[in-house]
Scaffold this motif. Structure first.
Motif, PDB file in Angstrom:
ATOM      1  N   ASP A 126       0.754  -1.059   0.102  1.00  0.00           N
ATOM      2  CA  ASP A 126       0.256   0.184   0.270  1.00  0.00           C
ATOM      3  C   ASP A 126       0.967   1.360   0.069  1.00  0.00           C
ATOM      4  N   ILE A 127       0.511   2.132  -0.920  1.00  0.00           N
ATOM      5  CA  ILE A 127       1.320   3.463  -0.846  1.00  0.00           C
ATOM      6  C   ILE A 127       0.489   4.551  -0.735  1.00  0.00           C
ATOM      7  N   PHE A 128       1.060   5.514   0.065  1.00  0.00           N
ATOM      8  CA  PHE A 128       0.459   6.808   0.431  1.00  0.00           C
ATOM      9  C   PHE A 128       1.098   7.847  -0.767  1.00  0.00           C
ATOM     10  N   LEU A 129       0.368   8.245  -1.864  1.00  0.00           N
ATOM     11  CA  LEU A 129       0.708   8.878  -3.099  1.00  0.00           C
ATOM     12  C   LEU A 129       0.436  10.332  -2.868  1.00  0.00           C
ATOM     13  N   SER A 130       1.216  11.176  -3.492  1.00  0.00           N
ATOM     14  CA  SER A 130       0.963  12.373  -3.828  1.00  0.00           C
ATOM     15  C   SER A 130       1.257  12.748  -5.233  1.00  0.00           C
TER      16      SER A 130
ATOM     17  N   GLY B 200      -2.344  19.918  -1.371  1.00  0.00           N
ATOM     18  CA  GLY B 200      -0.630  19.424  -1.517  1.00  0.00           C
ATOM     19  C   GLY B 200      -0.400  18.377  -2.452  1.00  0.00           C
ATOM     20  N   GLY B 201      -1.345  18.028  -3.354  1.00  0.00           N
ATOM     21  CA  GLY B 201      -1.320  17.013  -4.373  1.00  0.00           C
ATOM     22  C   GLY B 201      -1.472  15.660  -3.516  1.00  0.00           C
ATOM     23  N   LYS B 202      -2.119  15.530  -2.325  1.00  0.00           N
ATOM     24  CA  LYS B 202      -2.300  14.125  -1.733  1.00  0.00           C
ATOM     25  C   LYS B 202      -3.339  13.531  -2.461  1.00  0.00           C
ATOM     26  N   ILE B 203      -3.207  12.115  -2.719  1.00  0.00           N
ATOM     27  CA  ILE B 203      -4.050  11.247  -3.453  1.00  0.00           C
ATOM     28  C   ILE B 203      -4.628  10.563  -2.321  1.00  0.00           C
ATOM     29  N   GLY B 204      -3.592   9.973  -1.385  1.00  0.00           N
ATOM     30  CA  GLY B 204      -3.906   9.093  -0.141  1.00  0.00           C
ATOM     31  C   GLY B 204      -3.482   7.785  -0.501  1.00  0.00           C
ATOM     32  N   TRP B 205      -3.916   6.961   0.431  1.00  0.00           N
ATOM     33  CA  TRP B 205      -3.477   5.560   0.406  1.00  0.00           C
ATOM     34  C   TRP B 205      -4.161   4.620  -0.930  1.00  0.00           C
ATOM     35  N   VAL B 206      -3.245   3.911  -1.628  1.00  0.00           N
ATOM     36  CA  VAL B 206      -3.777   3.321  -2.809  1.00  0.00           C
ATOM     37  C   VAL B 206      -2.951   1.978  -2.430  1.00  0.00           C
ATOM     38  N   LYS B 207      -3.598   0.880  -3.221  1.00  0.00           N
ATOM     39  CA  LYS B 207      -2.926  -0.394  -3.355  1.00  0.00           C
ATOM     40  C   LYS B 207      -1.955  -0.097  -4.640  1.00  0.00           C
TER      41      LYS B 207
ATOM     42  N   THR C 244       5.002   3.931   2.800  1.00  0.00           N
ATOM     43  CA  THR C 244       4.524   2.615   2.302  1.00  0.00           C
ATOM     44  C   THR C 244       4.294   1.489   3.389  1.00  0.00           C
ATOM     45  N   LYS C 245       3.391   0.657   3.073  1.00  0.00           N
ATOM     46  CA  LYS C 245       3.319  -0.403   4.071  1.00  0.00           C
ATOM     47  C   LYS C 245       2.877  -1.842   3.547  1.00  0.00           C
ATOM     48  N   ILE C 246       3.489  -2.834   3.954  1.00  0.00           N
ATOM     49  CA  ILE C 246       3.227  -4.118   3.501  1.00  0.00           C
ATOM     50  C   ILE C 246       2.080  -4.636   3.774  1.00  0.00           C
ATOM     51  N   ASN C 247       1.090  -5.067   2.778  1.00  0.00           N
ATOM     52  CA  ASN C 247      -0.289  -5.656   3.066  1.00  0.00           C
ATOM     53  C   ASN C 247      -0.035  -7.118   2.762  1.00  0.00           C
ATOM     54  N   LYS C 248      -0.070  -7.941   3.859  1.00  0.00           N
ATOM     55  CA  LYS C 248      -0.117  -9.376   3.749  1.00  0.00           C
ATOM     56  C   LYS C 248      -1.392 -10.159   3.587  1.00  0.00           C
ATOM     57  N   GLN C 249      -2.386  -9.388   3.501  1.00  0.00           N
ATOM     58  CA  GLN C 249      -3.569 -10.056   3.386  1.00  0.00           C
ATOM     59  C   GLN C 249      -3.729 -11.014   2.128  1.00  0.00           C
ATOM     60  N   LYS C 250      -4.469 -12.047   2.161  1.00  0.00           N
ATOM     61  CA  LYS C 250      -4.710 -12.768   0.628  1.00  0.00           C
ATOM     62  C   LYS C 250      -5.105 -11.977  -0.133  1.00  0.00           C
ATOM     63  N   ILE C 251      -4.325 -12.298  -1.524  1.00  0.00           N
ATOM     64  CA  ILE C 251      -4.503 -11.793  -2.729  1.00  0.00           C
ATOM     65  C   ILE C 251      -5.793 -12.023  -3.309  1.00  0.00           C
ATOM     66  N   ASP C 252      -6.540 -10.742  -3.434  1.00  0.00           N
ATOM     67  CA  ASP C 252      -8.155 -11.160  -4.097  1.00  0.00           C
ATOM     68  C   ASP C 252      -8.008 -10.461  -5.348  1.00  0.00           C
ATOM     69  N   LYS C 253      -7.886 -11.273  -6.475  1.00  0.00           N
ATOM     70  CA  LYS C 253      -7.803 -11.004  -7.638  1.00  0.00           C
ATOM     71  C   LYS C 253      -8.876  -9.935  -8.313  1.00  0.00           C
ATOM     72  N   ASN C 254     -10.252 -10.478  -7.689  1.00  0.00           N
ATOM     73  CA  ASN C 254     -11.497  -9.726  -8.311  1.00  0.00           C
ATOM     74  C   ASN C 254     -11.427  -7.998  -7.596  1.00  0.00           C
ATOM     75  N   LYS C 255     -10.828  -8.159  -6.294  1.00  0.00           N
ATOM     76  CA  LYS C 255     -10.757  -6.666  -5.652  1.00  0.00           C
ATOM     77  C   LYS C 255      -9.849  -5.919  -6.472  1.00  0.00           C
ATOM     78  N   ILE C 256      -8.551  -6.474  -6.659  1.00  0.00           N
ATOM     79  CA  ILE C 256      -7.720  -5.700  -7.325  1.00  0.00           C
ATOM     80  C   ILE C 256      -7.824  -5.290  -8.683  1.00  0.00           C
ATOM     81  N   LEU C 257      -8.551  -5.986  -9.489  1.00  0.00           N
ATOM     82  CA  LEU C 257      -9.286  -5.777 -10.672  1.00  0.00           C
ATOM     83  C   LEU C 257     -10.241  -4.604 -10.617  1.00  0.00           C
ATOM     84  N   SER C 258     -11.233  -4.871  -9.646  1.00  0.00           N
ATOM     85  CA  SER C 258     -11.993  -3.456  -9.400  1.00  0.00           C
ATOM     86  C   SER C 258     -11.346  -2.343  -9.200  1.00  0.00           C
ATOM     87  N   ASN C 259     -10.330  -2.302  -8.181  1.00  0.00           N
ATOM     88  CA  ASN C 259      -9.704  -1.166  -7.920  1.00  0.00           C
ATOM     89  C   ASN C 259      -8.927  -0.474  -8.921  1.00  0.00           C
TER      90      ASN C 259
END
Length: 313
Positions: free
Chosen positions: A175-179, A223-230, A268-283
């Motif tokens: 997960d990344i906090f983007l600006s 300040g250009g903040k997008i916020g946390w995104v996967k 940044t932070k590591i997300n160790k949750q089970k990878i959900d392909k459908n959720k990633i696709l939707s995002n």
């Protein structure tokens, strides 16, 4: 009797001086069609921008004034267009606006609305004014969605194919906090020079204040903040440009449609949750869709602006 006369003259002089100062402070400096902008409005906008982005305290007053004037003009242009479709006052208690307000005060570091209101009071800013500003932004985004959603083009099969390759061997995601800083492309743009200026500005006053100065995106105000995104939600084009960046690092300019995007990694932070392909696709689809809608927003704003008269007084 003499003392009374002296007191009377002093009072008159004081009254006239005060009135003159007040008049100067509230002088009209801009007209956007029929809407006037005064010196007091600009001062209030400066305070508002500094609430959204405290790093603006680091920049020169002259630059801050220019940013504030530009911010108000943009808001007035949007408002002029919006009243053709909406009644702004009717959405001030809208549930979606309440969510936007909550997101704002959490983003700028306040725990609740009461705390945020108290802070605004210390800056001589009215919560009702801030709410109205956010309502204008919300309605503008609604208008863009209504006008252009059916023109968004998404190739889901291509996204799925790319995604399969990317997540095949992934054990965890990031997960990344983007600006962001979005730079308008033009035939006169010397990208290497502008990028060098941006890097120098970031070094001197930080990414957030630099975004206020250089970015054409609506996120510039915060300040250009997008916020946390996967990380996996980002488009392939963006992902390959930031995949190896760490906290505090900045991307090279990324060509996005006709403009250029510079991304900063706030955290940044590591997300160790089970990878959900459908959720990633939707995002990922949502992210790409929002990118396209922002492009339509910029183009539509510039089209509206062409029919607006802006006069400096």
């Amino acid at each position: 009797l003499m003392k009374k006369k002296i007191f009377f003259y002093i009072f008159i002089v004081f009254y006239l001086c005060t009135k003159q100062v007040s008049s100067l402070e509230n002088q009209i400096i801009l007209k956007v069609n029929h809407k006037i902008i005064t010196a007091v409005d600009v001062k209030q906008e400066e305070k508002y921008l500094k609430v959204l982005n405290p790093q603006l305290n680091k920049i020169d007053q002259s630059k801050l004034k220019i940013l504030a004037m530009d911010s108000i003009v943009k808001e007035k242009i949007k408002e002029i267009e919006l009243v053709k479709y909406y009644q702004i006052e009717k959405v001030l208690d809208d549930i979606n606006l309440k969510k936007i307000i909550k997101n704002l005060y959490l983003t700028v570091g306040f725990k609740n609305e009461v705390e945020f209101k108290k802070y605004l009071n210390t800056k001589n800013l009215k919560f009702s004014s801030v709410k109205r500003k956010l309502a204008i932004e919300m309605l503008w985004n609604n208008l863009i969605f209504e006008k252009f959603n059916n023109r968004v083009v998404i190739d889901e099969s291509e996204i799925k194919n790319n995604l399969d390759k990317e997540i095949k061997n992934l054990k965890f995601t990031r997960d990344i906090f983007l600006s962001e800083i979005l730079i308008r492309n033009s035939k006169d743009l010397k990208l290497d020079i502008v990028y060098s200026e941006i890097l120098k500005s970031i070094e001197n006053i930080g990414f957030a204040a630099t975004a206020n100065i250089f970015s054409i995106s609506d996120t510039a105000k915060i300040g250009g903040k997008i916020g946390w995104v996967k990380e996996t939600s980002l488009s392939k084009q963006i992902l390959k440009n930031i995949i190896n960046l760490k906290k505090g690092q900045i991307s090279k300019p990324i060509k996005i449609n006709e403009n250029f995007l510079i991304l900063g990694i706030n955290d940044t932070k590591i997300n160790k949750q089970k990878i959900d392909k459908n959720k990633i696709l939707s995002n990922r689809i949502s992210y790409i869709k929002n990118q396209q809608l922002e492009r339509f927003s910029l183009a539509y704003f510039n089209k509206v602006k062409q029919n607006i008269k802006i006069n400096e007084l």
